[in-house]
Motif scaffolding. Sequence first.
Motif, mmCIF file in Angstrom:
data_model
loop_
_atom_site.group_PDB
_atom_site.id
_atom_site.type_symbol
_atom_site.label_atom_id
_atom_site.label_comp_id
_atom_site.label_asym_id
_atom_site.label_seq_id
_atom_site.Cartn_x
_atom_site.Cartn_y
_atom_site.Cartn_z
ATOM 1 N N GLY A 164 -5.728 -14.893 3.114
ATOM 2 C CA GLY A 164 -4.462 -15.226 2.464
ATOM 3 C C GLY A 164 -4.077 -14.247 1.371
ATOM 4 N N PHE A 165 -5.070 -13.581 0.772
ATOM 5 C CA PHE A 165 -4.779 -12.572 -0.261
ATOM 6 C C PHE A 165 -3.858 -11.479 0.284
ATOM 7 N N ILE A 166 -4.038 -11.124 1.544
ATOM 8 C CA ILE A 166 -3.229 -10.056 2.153
ATOM 9 C C ILE A 166 -1.755 -10.454 2.143
ATOM 10 N N PHE A 167 -1.468 -11.673 2.555
ATOM 11 C CA PHE A 167 -0.081 -12.153 2.597
ATOM 12 C C PHE A 167 0.485 -12.327 1.189
ATOM 13 N N SER A 168 -0.360 -12.810 0.302
ATOM 14 C CA SER A 168 0.068 -13.052 -1.074
ATOM 15 C C SER A 168 0.476 -11.771 -1.792
ATOM 16 N N GLY A 218 -0.374 -2.488 -3.348
ATOM 17 C CA GLY A 218 -1.026 -3.786 -3.449
ATOM 18 C C GLY A 218 -1.805 -4.123 -2.186
ATOM 19 N N LEU A 219 -1.170 -3.915 -1.032
ATOM 20 C CA LEU A 219 -1.865 -4.148 0.237
ATOM 21 C C LEU A 219 -3.078 -3.232 0.379
ATOM 22 N N ALA A 220 -2.907 -1.975 0.025
ATOM 23 C CA ALA A 220 -4.029 -1.031 0.103
ATOM 24 C C ALA A 220 -5.193 -1.512 -0.760
ATOM 25 N N THR A 221 -4.876 -2.043 -1.933
ATOM 26 C CA THR A 221 -5.908 -2.517 -2.856
ATOM 27 C C THR A 221 -6.644 -3.729 -2.291
ATOM 28 N N VAL A 222 -5.900 -4.722 -1.822
ATOM 29 C CA VAL A 222 -6.532 -5.936 -1.294
ATOM 30 C C VAL A 222 -7.317 -5.637 -0.022
ATOM 31 N N ILE A 223 -6.782 -4.811 0.845
ATOM 32 C CA ILE A 223 -7.504 -4.462 2.072
ATOM 33 C C ILE A 223 -8.773 -3.672 1.731
ATOM 34 N N ALA A 224 -8.699 -2.781 0.763
ATOM 35 C CA ALA A 224 -9.899 -2.045 0.329
ATOM 36 C C ALA A 224 -10.941 -3.014 -0.235
ATOM 37 N N TYR A 225 -10.489 -3.988 -1.014
ATOM 38 C CA TYR A 225 -11.383 -5.001 -1.579
ATOM 39 C C TYR A 225 -12.081 -5.790 -0.470
ATOM 40 N N LEU A 226 -11.302 -6.246 0.499
ATOM 41 C CA LEU A 226 -11.889 -6.998 1.609
ATOM 42 C C LEU A 226 -12.856 -6.129 2.415
ATOM 43 N N PHE A 227 -12.507 -4.865 2.602
ATOM 44 C CA PHE A 227 -13.396 -3.934 3.307
ATOM 45 C C PHE A 227 -14.711 -3.773 2.546
ATOM 46 N N GLU A 228 -14.625 -3.651 1.222
ATOM 47 C CA GLU A 228 -15.847 -3.551 0.412
ATOM 48 C C GLU A 228 -16.747 -4.760 0.659
ATOM 49 N N GLY A 229 -16.132 -5.934 0.724
ATOM 50 C CA GLY A 229 -16.903 -7.149 0.972
ATOM 51 C C GLY A 229 -17.489 -7.204 2.366
ATOM 52 N N VAL A 230 -16.703 -6.785 3.352
ATOM 53 C CA VAL A 230 -17.166 -6.806 4.740
ATOM 54 C C VAL A 230 -18.366 -5.887 4.936
ATOM 55 N N ILE A 231 -18.370 -4.738 4.266
ATOM 56 C CA ILE A 231 -19.507 -3.818 4.455
ATOM 57 C C ILE A 231 -20.725 -4.219 3.627
ATOM 58 N N GLY A 232 -20.606 -5.306 2.868
ATOM 59 C CA GLY A 232 -21.779 -5.839 2.190
ATOM 60 C C GLY A 232 -21.853 -5.644 0.697
ATOM 61 N N LEU A 233 -20.841 -5.065 0.091
ATOM 62 C CA LEU A 233 -20.860 -4.967 -1.366
ATOM 63 C C LEU A 233 -20.641 -6.360 -1.957
ATOM 64 N N PRO A 234 -21.326 -6.715 -3.025
ATOM 65 C CA PRO A 234 -21.221 -8.075 -3.578
ATOM 66 C C PRO A 234 -19.966 -8.267 -4.444
ATOM 67 N N VAL A 235 -18.807 -8.185 -3.817
ATOM 68 C CA VAL A 235 -17.546 -8.247 -4.551
ATOM 69 C C VAL A 235 -16.923 -9.641 -4.566
ATOM 70 N N PHE A 236 -17.354 -10.539 -3.690
ATOM 71 C CA PHE A 236 -16.757 -11.861 -3.586
ATOM 72 C C PHE A 236 -17.398 -12.827 -4.576
ATOM 73 N N ALA A 237 -16.760 -13.974 -4.765
ATOM 74 C CA ALA A 237 -17.200 -14.947 -5.770
ATOM 75 C C ALA A 237 -18.635 -15.413 -5.563
ATOM 76 N N GLY A 238 -19.025 -15.688 -4.332
ATOM 77 C CA GLY A 238 -20.355 -16.239 -4.078
ATOM 78 C C GLY A 238 -21.397 -15.224 -3.681
#
Length: 182
Positions: A101-105, A60-80
């Motif tokens: 907060g997703f990481i902790f959740s 789960g952590l690997a998934t959320v961190i990968a998701y956040l990394f995708e967003g940080v590098i500029g992929l349009p993965v976030f809501a806005g």
Amino acid sequence: MEIVNKIESAKIIKKISIVIFGTLLLTISAKIKVPFYPVPMTMQTFVVVLIGITLGWKLGLATVIAYLFEGVIGLPVFAGTPEQGIGISYIIGPTGGYLIGFIFSVFIAGFVNLNKNLFIRFYLISLSIIIIYIPGVPWLAYLAGWEVAYVWGIKNFVLAEMLKISILTLSTKKLLKVRNFI
């Protein structure tokens, strides 16, 4: 020895595939939204906790961190994204604290023992969702003020979060069975 290496490689490929699928699910859940401003109402909190329950805390952590990394590098993965910016500029915006907060959740949802009675499960899943708000609301208040943070960062989300918590609570026993196949 070669058979052992093939089995280990297959396990690694399976886990990478699961993480990629999880990030895709998070991206889709980000795009299903009620366009509140400055924080949109999405299905992400539901999916983050779902990922924690079904995958456990490590995957789960690997998934959320990968998701956040995708967003940080500029992929349009976030809501806005891409409308409201991409990459770091989006992370430091109004929703950045919630994303952290997703990481902790996901950790809490994947780590706690949910094989308890209905009320304990409800409490633990509530905790998994509330933890998203702990970095989210102060960050939003820092950027927009406490009144905005209360109304647009908490108040408007309570009923939707209660529904998500209820669905997850009632589904937990079945969701935990998925973890056995991973």
